[in-house]
Design a protein around this motif. Structure first.
Motif, mmCIF file in Angstrom:
data_model
loop_
_atom_site.group_PDB
_atom_site.id
_atom_site.type_symbol
_atom_site.label_atom_id
_atom_site.label_comp_id
_atom_site.label_asym_id
_atom_site.label_seq_id
_atom_site.Cartn_x
_atom_site.Cartn_y
_atom_site.Cartn_z
ATOM 1 N N GLY A 96 -16.088 24.844 -61.591
ATOM 2 C CA GLY A 96 -17.254 24.001 -61.351
ATOM 3 C C GLY A 96 -18.148 24.531 -60.249
ATOM 4 N N VAL A 97 -17.560 25.100 -59.189
ATOM 5 C CA VAL A 97 -18.342 25.524 -58.023
ATOM 6 C C VAL A 97 -19.155 26.788 -58.318
ATOM 7 C CG1 VAL A 97 -18.152 26.521 -55.712
ATOM 8 C CG2 VAL A 97 -16.918 24.438 -56.265
ATOM 9 N N ILE A 98 -18.528 27.800 -58.925
ATOM 10 C CA ILE A 98 -19.220 29.088 -59.105
ATOM 11 C C ILE A 98 -20.476 28.940 -59.978
ATOM 12 C CG2 ILE A 98 -19.005 31.426 -60.024
ATOM 13 C CD1 ILE A 98 -16.050 31.332 -59.109
ATOM 14 N N PRO A 99 -20.383 28.353 -61.187
ATOM 15 C CA PRO A 99 -21.626 28.146 -61.954
ATOM 16 C C PRO A 99 -22.592 27.196 -61.251
ATOM 17 C CG PRO A 99 -19.699 27.852 -63.351
ATOM 18 C CD PRO A 99 -19.205 27.914 -61.954
ATOM 19 N N GLY A 100 -22.054 26.192 -60.537
ATOM 20 C CA GLY A 100 -22.906 25.243 -59.834
ATOM 21 C C GLY A 100 -23.750 25.922 -58.765
ATOM 22 N N VAL A 101 -23.148 26.829 -58.004
ATOM 23 C CA VAL A 101 -23.888 27.553 -56.964
ATOM 24 C C VAL A 101 -24.938 28.468 -57.590
ATOM 25 C CG1 VAL A 101 -23.664 29.338 -55.195
ATOM 26 C CG2 VAL A 101 -22.047 27.430 -55.245
ATOM 27 N N ILE A 102 -24.553 29.219 -58.615
ATOM 28 C CA ILE A 102 -25.495 30.172 -59.239
ATOM 29 C C ILE A 102 -26.673 29.438 -59.869
ATOM 30 C CG2 ILE A 102 -25.752 31.888 -61.071
ATOM 31 C CD1 ILE A 102 -22.796 32.663 -60.537
ATOM 32 N N ILE A 103 -26.381 28.411 -60.652
ATOM 33 C CA ILE A 103 -27.461 27.662 -61.308
ATOM 34 C C ILE A 103 -28.313 26.931 -60.272
ATOM 35 C CG2 ILE A 103 -27.955 25.748 -62.888
ATOM 36 C CD1 ILE A 103 -25.490 26.613 -64.487
ATOM 37 N N GLY A 104 -27.682 26.392 -59.235
ATOM 38 C CA GLY A 104 -28.429 25.705 -58.181
ATOM 39 C C GLY A 104 -29.374 26.638 -57.453
ATOM 40 N N LEU A 105 -28.918 27.863 -57.154
ATOM 41 C CA LEU A 105 -29.791 28.843 -56.502
ATOM 42 C C LEU A 105 -30.958 29.222 -57.403
ATOM 43 C CD1 LEU A 105 -27.131 31.201 -54.846
ATOM 44 C CD2 LEU A 105 -28.666 29.632 -53.666
ATOM 45 N N GLY A 153 -16.311 19.778 -64.665
ATOM 46 C CA GLY A 153 -17.492 18.956 -64.945
ATOM 47 C C GLY A 153 -17.799 17.982 -63.825
ATOM 48 N N SER A 154 -16.760 17.446 -63.196
ATOM 49 C CA SER A 154 -16.966 16.509 -62.086
ATOM 50 C C SER A 154 -17.486 17.213 -60.837
ATOM 51 C CB SER A 154 -15.657 15.795 -61.754
ATOM 52 O OG SER A 154 -15.194 15.044 -62.853
ATOM 53 N N VAL A 155 -17.018 18.440 -60.595
ATOM 54 C CA VAL A 155 -17.400 19.185 -59.397
ATOM 55 C C VAL A 155 -18.790 19.796 -59.538
ATOM 56 C CG1 VAL A 155 -16.810 21.226 -58.012
ATOM 57 C CG2 VAL A 155 -15.007 19.667 -58.760
ATOM 58 N N PHE A 156 -19.154 20.179 -60.745
ATOM 59 C CA PHE A 156 -20.374 20.953 -60.992
ATOM 60 C C PHE A 156 -21.634 20.257 -60.471
ATOM 61 C CE2 PHE A 156 -23.988 21.750 -63.857
ATOM 62 C CZ PHE A 156 -24.129 23.111 -63.703
ATOM 63 N N PHE A 157 -21.796 18.982 -60.759
ATOM 64 C CA PHE A 157 -23.068 18.308 -60.480
ATOM 65 C C PHE A 157 -23.369 18.136 -58.992
ATOM 66 C CE2 PHE A 157 -22.162 17.123 -64.891
ATOM 67 C CZ PHE A 157 -23.347 17.511 -65.478
ATOM 68 N N PRO A 158 -22.427 17.670 -58.162
ATOM 69 C CA PRO A 158 -22.771 17.599 -56.729
ATOM 70 C C PRO A 158 -23.073 18.958 -56.112
ATOM 71 C CG PRO A 158 -20.450 17.072 -57.083
ATOM 72 C CD PRO A 158 -21.102 17.096 -58.429
#
Length: 273
Positions: A96-105, A153-158
């Protein structure tokens, strides 16, 4: 002698030493209070249980719970539950964290990507991942993969939301300087966006680890044959409340431990904060 004493009192080195000692004393006091609060709670629980102020059928004394914990360790039952749950937590957290950081950036840096992704993120974020658990189980089965995907999925959004906010809030002067000096997209991504968004991003990651622990318990209750959540649920159904409390205390312990680890990483990456 009085002049010498006044000189020592006003010596910058002596003043700095006194201030350093005062800071150290305050830090020790804070650490002591941090350790004292859970110990106080456990002692109060033990006292109330032993004196009959609370019903030991529902609130067994911590000493009995600790005895049950060591009994489960010696039998090997606890190691399997902990190992399975930690694997699912770490795998889902990273997924969740790795795609979340990349997409967020990318969303924070590039307006077209942000406008394209924002409706999708905003539409899916309010849906509890656990509500999608039946569909995930149908697609992926009741094995580890379904639990890992649920946690991810739970981690990705925040993480996405905080990363985007961190990039958007970077002072524009840094972006202008990078453009004027002809920074490449790679340098712009790694040397401007990532460090600038890091404080807010780490808060999102901190929130994500707490959500991961909440999710793993619920996910293992719904469809699993092992794990801490499974232990809590099956112990509750069998009215084995000491085993149930062992599972609850383990989740609490891991939550506190992971929080300390992330705070330590934050201090290393952001010493100025």
């Amino acid at each position: 002698m009085k002049k010498d004493e006044r000189a020592i009192r006003h010596d910058p080195f002596e003043i700095e030493q006194r201030e350093w000692k005062q800071r150290q004393t305050k830090e020790r006091l804070k650490q002591l209070l941090t350790i004292a609060s859970p110990i106080f709670l456990l002692l109060l629980w033990e006292f109330l249980s032993r004196t009959g102020a609370i019903d030991i059928r529902f609130f067994p004394p911590p000493s009995a719970i600790i005895g049950t914990f060591f009994g489960m360790i010696s039998s090997g039952e606890m190691a399997s539950h902990i190992g399975v749950s930690l694997y699912r937590i770490f795998a889902g957290f990273l997924l969740g964290v790795i795609p979340g950081v990349i997409i967020g950036l990318l969303m924070g840096l590039y307006s077209p990507i942000r406008h394209f992704m924002s409706p999708i993120v905003m539409a899916l974020m309010p849906i509890p991942t656990l509500a999608l658990m039946p569909i995930i189980i149908i697609l992926l089965g009741i094995g580890d993969l379904s639990k890992v995907v649920t946690i991810a999925g739970s981690v990705f959004f925040p993480v996405v939301i905080n990363t985007v906010a961190g990039v958007i809030n970077i002072d524009s002067i840094y972006l202008d300087v990078a453009k004027n000096y002809g920074a490449s997209k790679w340098d712009f991504f790694w040397k401007i966006a990532l460090p600038g968004a890091l404080p807010v991003m780490l808060e999102g990651i901190q929130m994500g680890q707490a959500i991961a622990l909440l999710t793993i318990v619920a996910a293992e209750m719904m469809g699993a044959t092992s794990g801490i959540g499974y232990l809590i649920w099956t112990s509750y159904k069998a009215f084995l409340l000491q085993e149930m409390y062992v599972g609850l205390i383990l989740i609490s312990f891991f939550g506190y431990l992971f929080s300390l680890l992330l705070r330590g990483i934050q201090k290393k990456l952001l010493p100025w904060r």
